[in-house]
Scaffold this motif. Structure first.
Motif, PDB file in Angstrom:
ATOM      1  N   GLU A 130      -4.216   7.715   9.719  1.00 25.54           N
ATOM      2  CA  GLU A 130      -4.601   8.583  11.042  1.00 25.54           C
ATOM      3  C   GLU A 130      -6.000   8.237  11.688  1.00 25.54           C
ATOM      4  O   GLU A 130      -6.518   9.284  11.648  1.00 25.54           O
ATOM      5  N   GLN A 131      -6.367   7.212  11.948  1.00 24.76           N
ATOM      6  CA  GLN A 131      -7.761   6.819  12.354  1.00 24.76           C
ATOM      7  C   GLN A 131      -7.512   6.013  13.879  1.00 24.76           C
ATOM      8  O   GLN A 131      -6.483   6.254  14.364  1.00 24.76           O
ATOM      9  N   LYS A 132      -8.735   5.880  14.373  1.00 21.43           N
ATOM     10  CA  LYS A 132      -8.891   5.442  15.852  1.00 21.43           C
ATOM     11  C   LYS A 132      -7.818   4.289  15.966  1.00 21.43           C
ATOM     12  O   LYS A 132      -7.237   4.289  16.872  1.00 21.43           O
ATOM     13  N   HIS A 133      -8.048   3.147  15.286  1.00 22.78           N
ATOM     14  CA  HIS A 133      -7.195   2.083  15.412  1.00 22.78           C
ATOM     15  C   HIS A 133      -5.932   1.779  14.636  1.00 22.78           C
ATOM     16  O   HIS A 133      -4.739   1.205  15.235  1.00 22.78           O
ATOM     17  N   PHE A 134      -5.770   2.809  13.671  1.00 20.48           N
ATOM     18  CA  PHE A 134      -4.510   2.603  12.986  1.00 20.48           C
ATOM     19  C   PHE A 134      -3.909   3.877  12.513  1.00 20.48           C
ATOM     20  O   PHE A 134      -4.729   4.873  11.887  1.00 20.48           O
ATOM     21  N   GLU A 135      -2.699   4.157  12.450  1.00 25.89           N
ATOM     22  CA  GLU A 135      -1.980   5.420  12.111  1.00 25.89           C
ATOM     23  C   GLU A 135      -1.822   5.246  10.465  1.00 25.89           C
ATOM     24  O   GLU A 135      -1.875   6.111   9.719  1.00 25.89           O
ATOM     25  N   GLN A 136      -1.383   3.936  10.324  1.00 25.91           N
ATOM     26  CA  GLN A 136      -1.256   3.495   8.984  1.00 25.91           C
ATOM     27  C   GLN A 136      -1.614   2.055   8.839  1.00 25.91           C
ATOM     28  O   GLN A 136      -1.707   1.415   9.713  1.00 25.91           O
ATOM     29  N   VAL A 137      -1.709   1.667   7.415  1.00 24.01           N
ATOM     30  CA  VAL A 137      -2.183   0.315   6.974  1.00 24.01           C
ATOM     31  C   VAL A 137      -1.392  -0.168   5.951  1.00 24.01           C
ATOM     32  O   VAL A 137      -0.665   0.543   5.182  1.00 24.01           O
ATOM     33  N   LYS A 138      -1.495  -1.701   5.948  1.00 25.11           N
ATOM     34  CA  LYS A 138      -0.240  -2.248   4.931  1.00 25.11           C
ATOM     35  C   LYS A 138      -1.126  -3.011   3.852  1.00 25.11           C
ATOM     36  O   LYS A 138      -1.751  -3.687   4.071  1.00 25.11           O
ATOM     37  N   ILE A 139      -1.022  -2.055   2.886  1.00 24.23           N
ATOM     38  CA  ILE A 139      -1.739  -2.377   1.458  1.00 24.23           C
ATOM     39  C   ILE A 139      -0.785  -3.171   0.367  1.00 24.23           C
ATOM     40  O   ILE A 139       0.382  -2.929   0.245  1.00 24.23           O
ATOM     41  N   ALA A 140      -1.587  -4.185  -0.169  1.00 22.52           N
ATOM     42  CA  ALA A 140      -0.653  -4.882  -0.970  1.00 22.52           C
ATOM     43  C   ALA A 140       0.135  -4.388  -2.122  1.00 22.52           C
ATOM     44  O   ALA A 140      -0.600  -3.156  -2.618  1.00 22.52           O
ATOM     45  N   GLY A 141       1.438  -4.662  -2.340  1.00 18.14           N
ATOM     46  CA  GLY A 141       2.211  -3.674  -3.259  1.00 18.14           C
ATOM     47  C   GLY A 141       1.528  -3.426  -4.574  1.00 18.14           C
ATOM     48  O   GLY A 141       1.686  -2.186  -5.074  1.00 18.14           O
ATOM     49  N   ASP A 142       1.081  -4.382  -5.317  1.00 17.06           N
ATOM     50  CA  ASP A 142       0.668  -4.115  -6.669  1.00 17.06           C
ATOM     51  C   ASP A 142      -0.784  -3.563  -6.696  1.00 17.06           C
ATOM     52  O   ASP A 142      -1.307  -3.276  -7.735  1.00 17.06           O
ATOM     53  N   ILE A 143      -1.524  -3.723  -5.600  1.00 21.18           N
ATOM     54  CA  ILE A 143      -2.591  -2.955  -5.628  1.00 21.18           C
ATOM     55  C   ILE A 143      -2.383  -1.365  -5.540  1.00 21.18           C
ATOM     56  O   ILE A 143      -2.970  -0.542  -6.299  1.00 21.18           O
ATOM     57  N   GLU A 144      -1.516  -1.159  -4.448  1.00 26.67           N
ATOM     58  CA  GLU A 144      -0.946   0.480  -4.677  1.00 26.67           C
ATOM     59  C   GLU A 144      -0.351   0.759  -5.936  1.00 26.67           C
ATOM     60  O   GLU A 144      -0.465   1.891  -6.356  1.00 26.67           O
ATOM     61  N   ASN A 145       0.230  -0.069  -6.546  1.00 20.00           N
ATOM     62  CA  ASN A 145       1.188   0.269  -7.701  1.00 20.00           C
ATOM     63  C   ASN A 145       0.229   0.291  -8.918  1.00 20.00           C
ATOM     64  O   ASN A 145       0.419   1.404  -9.832  1.00 20.00           O
ATOM     65  N   ALA A 146      -0.961  -0.010  -9.091  1.00 13.73           N
ATOM     66  CA  ALA A 146      -1.989  -0.059 -10.051  1.00 13.73           C
ATOM     67  C   ALA A 146      -2.342   1.474 -10.027  1.00 13.73           C
ATOM     68  O   ALA A 146      -2.553   2.263  -8.891  1.00 13.73           O
ATOM     69  N   ASP A 147      -2.645   2.127 -11.292  1.00 16.89           N
ATOM     70  CA  ASP A 147      -3.178   3.271 -11.403  1.00 16.89           C
ATOM     71  C   ASP A 147      -4.774   3.428 -10.914  1.00 16.89           C
ATOM     72  O   ASP A 147      -5.072   4.549 -10.703  1.00 16.89           O
ATOM     73  N   CYS A 148      -5.185   2.369 -11.192  1.00 14.95           N
ATOM     74  CA  CYS A 148      -6.770   2.299 -11.060  1.00 14.95           C
ATOM     75  C   CYS A 148      -7.356   0.996 -10.780  1.00 14.95           C
ATOM     76  O   CYS A 148      -6.528   0.022 -11.074  1.00 14.95           O
ATOM     77  N   MET A 149      -8.500   0.899 -10.260  1.00 12.96           N
ATOM     78  CA  MET A 149      -9.021  -0.483  -9.783  1.00 12.96           C
ATOM     79  C   MET A 149     -10.398  -0.502  -9.835  1.00 12.96           C
ATOM     80  O   MET A 149     -11.227   0.583  -9.562  1.00 12.96           O
ATOM     81  N   ILE A 150     -10.944  -1.622 -10.408  1.00  8.97           N
ATOM     82  CA  ILE A 150     -12.470  -1.743 -10.458  1.00  8.97           C
ATOM     83  C   ILE A 150     -12.234  -3.215  -9.390  1.00  8.97           C
ATOM     84  O   ILE A 150     -11.841  -4.207  -9.722  1.00  8.97           O
ATOM     85  N   VAL A 151     -13.472  -2.974  -8.461  1.00  3.93           N
ATOM     86  CA  VAL A 151     -13.534  -3.915  -7.390  1.00  3.93           C
ATOM     87  C   VAL A 151     -14.881  -4.686  -7.565  1.00  3.93           C
ATOM     88  O   VAL A 151     -15.796  -4.163  -7.652  1.00  3.93           O
ATOM     89  N   MET A 152     -14.582  -5.900  -7.923  1.00  6.75           N
ATOM     90  CA  MET A 152     -15.872  -6.814  -8.106  1.00  6.75           C
ATOM     91  C   MET A 152     -15.767  -7.790  -7.169  1.00  6.75           C
ATOM     92  O   MET A 152     -15.224  -8.583  -6.684  1.00  6.75           O
ATOM     93  N   SER A 153     -17.221  -7.558  -6.204  1.00  3.59           N
ATOM     94  CA  SER A 153     -17.489  -8.257  -5.175  1.00  3.59           C
ATOM     95  C   SER A 153     -18.524  -9.117  -5.437  1.00  3.59           C
ATOM     96  O   SER A 153     -19.721  -8.845  -5.722  1.00  3.59           O
ATOM     97  N   HIS A 154     -18.393 -10.290  -4.594  1.00  2.71           N
ATOM     98  CA  HIS A 154     -19.690 -11.236  -4.496  1.00  2.71           C
ATOM     99  C   HIS A 154     -20.251 -10.741  -3.066  1.00  2.71           C
ATOM    100  O   HIS A 154     -19.608 -11.190  -2.163  1.00  2.71           O
ATOM    101  N   PHE A 155     -21.454 -10.493  -3.001  1.00  2.46           N
ATOM    102  CA  PHE A 155     -22.058  -9.956  -1.859  1.00  2.46           C
ATOM    103  C   PHE A 155     -23.012 -11.197  -1.208  1.00  2.46           C
ATOM    104  O   PHE A 155     -23.647 -12.068  -1.785  1.00  2.46           O
TER     105      PHE A 155
END
Length: 371
Positions: A130-155
């Motif tokens: 429920e934001q300015k551009h999107f009411e909802q967003v489409k997130i990858a199924g197994d990202i959503e299914n995971a209990d927890c996530m560590i995000v490792m990013s190359h800056f």
């Protein structure tokens, strides 16, 4: 409240303070162990790099995070989502082959590899934001299914977002193909004057969105997915990104990041690797020379604070003159704007703060070994 960001540089004179041990120390300092419970499924969100690219995070470094997750009694898997553009990671079969080519097999990473949005990038869950551009967003199924996530990013730098760090890894990196298209919708290429009707761009388009008429190439925007193949293919360099709408793109991207965070409150940890700080995303099939020296690794439970601290540390460096950096070489000057002067990377940070994604105010806690 100021968010904590833990930092270590890359200086090392003993086996105690090599990169492998630095990652383990950062993991514990930020209490990432406390994010996960026994037997929980933990996604380690990565970018495996387009074939031909070599600036992605080394799988040897990723292994250290995987091992710490095992130590916590949880079950890690390494993951990414398929690309919207037609390259070496457009479907899961090609994506897995590319990841293995780059060293992300079980023997090195220590964890199973799962492409989170399925074979063709269509597996997703709708998350209400429920934001300015999107009411909802489409997130990858197994990202959503995971209990927890560590995000490792190359800056690193990014032609459309200013920079690519944690926010972009959450947003574009965790969206399904349809979600990526929603983000890109406002910045599809535009054809300027000067077309020679050579037809090279038409051959480069995977969905036949380009054709020729008496005036030259024309674009069918209903078919265009914004893959930008035509931009790099154009022999006259007259096909350009639509920079007039770039702030809207960045806001949409940031809202997608919020969708990932909203569904996993208290279960997310973030790591930015400030090394091989190239001008471009790792989605390109090459890696240009870095624009500043290697700096270190930062971790936090706040994605906005982490990107803000990373941005500041990059700008504190003296830029390399034998790189794509055109100006802003001096300490304190905006290095990414010195490469992509049509884009303001601060939009990610400021808009992320506005919508509640995180806090740009941070306390940098340096745990580097004393030299």
């Amino acid at each position: 409240m100021v968010s904590k960001v833990y930092f270590t540089d890359f200086r090392s004179r003993t086996d105690v303070d090599n990169k492998i041990n630095k990652i383990k120390i950062l993991f514990e300092a930020a209490n990432f162990r406390g994010l996960m419970n026994k037997d929980e499924l933990v996604a380690v969100k990565l970018h495996f790099g387009e074939e031909g690219n070599d600036s992605y995070i080394s799988p040897v470094l990723v292994r250290q995070v995987v091992d710490k997750i095992y130590e916590a009694g949880a079950k890690p898997f390494i993951t990414d989502t398929n690309t919207l553009y037609f390259g070496s990671r457009h479907n899961s079969l090609d994506h897995i082959k590319t990841a293995i080519l780059h060293g992300f097999d079980y023997a090195v990473s220590g964890a199973p590899l799962i492409i989170a949005d399925g074979l063709l990038g269509t597996y997703s869950h709708n998350i209400k934001i429920e934001q300015k551009h999107f009411e909802q967003v489409k997130i990858a199924g197994d990202i959503e299914n995971a209990d927890c996530m560590i995000v490792m990013s190359h800056f690193k730098g990014h032609e459309m977002a200013g920079f690519g760090g944690t926010i972009k890894n959450l947003a574009m990196g965790c969206a399904s193909a349809e979600g990526k298209l929603e983000q890109h919708e406002c910045v599809k290429p535009i054809i300027m004057e000067g077309c020679t009707s050579c037809g090279i761009c038409i051959k480069s388009c995977p969905l036949d969105a380009l054709c020729l008429n008496d005036q030259g190439a024309i674009m069918d925007y209903d078919r265009c997915i914004g893959c930008n193949n035509c931009i790099s293919a154009c022999s006259e360099s007259i096909i350009k990104l639509n920079y007039e709408n770039m702030n809207e793109f960045i806001e949409k991207m940031t809202e997608y990041a919020l969708g990932v965070v909203k569904s996993k409150k208290g279960k997310l940890g973030y790591m930015n690797f400030l090394m091989n700080i190239t001008p471009d995303c790792d989605c390109l099939p090459w890696s240009d020379s870095p624009i500043v020296p290697d700096i270190g690794i930062l971790v936090s439970d706040d994605p906005v604070a982490l990107d803000a601290a990373s941005y500041d540390l990059v700008n504190q460096q003296i830029g390399f003159k034998n790189s794509m950096l055109h100006h802003h070489y001096l300490e304190g000057e905006d290095k990414f704007n010195g490469v992509w002067d049509m884009v303001d990377g601060h939009v990610q940070i400021n808009y992320g703060h506005k919508i509640g994604l995180g806090n740009p105010e941070y306390q940098l806690i340096d745990i580097s070994s004393k030299k």
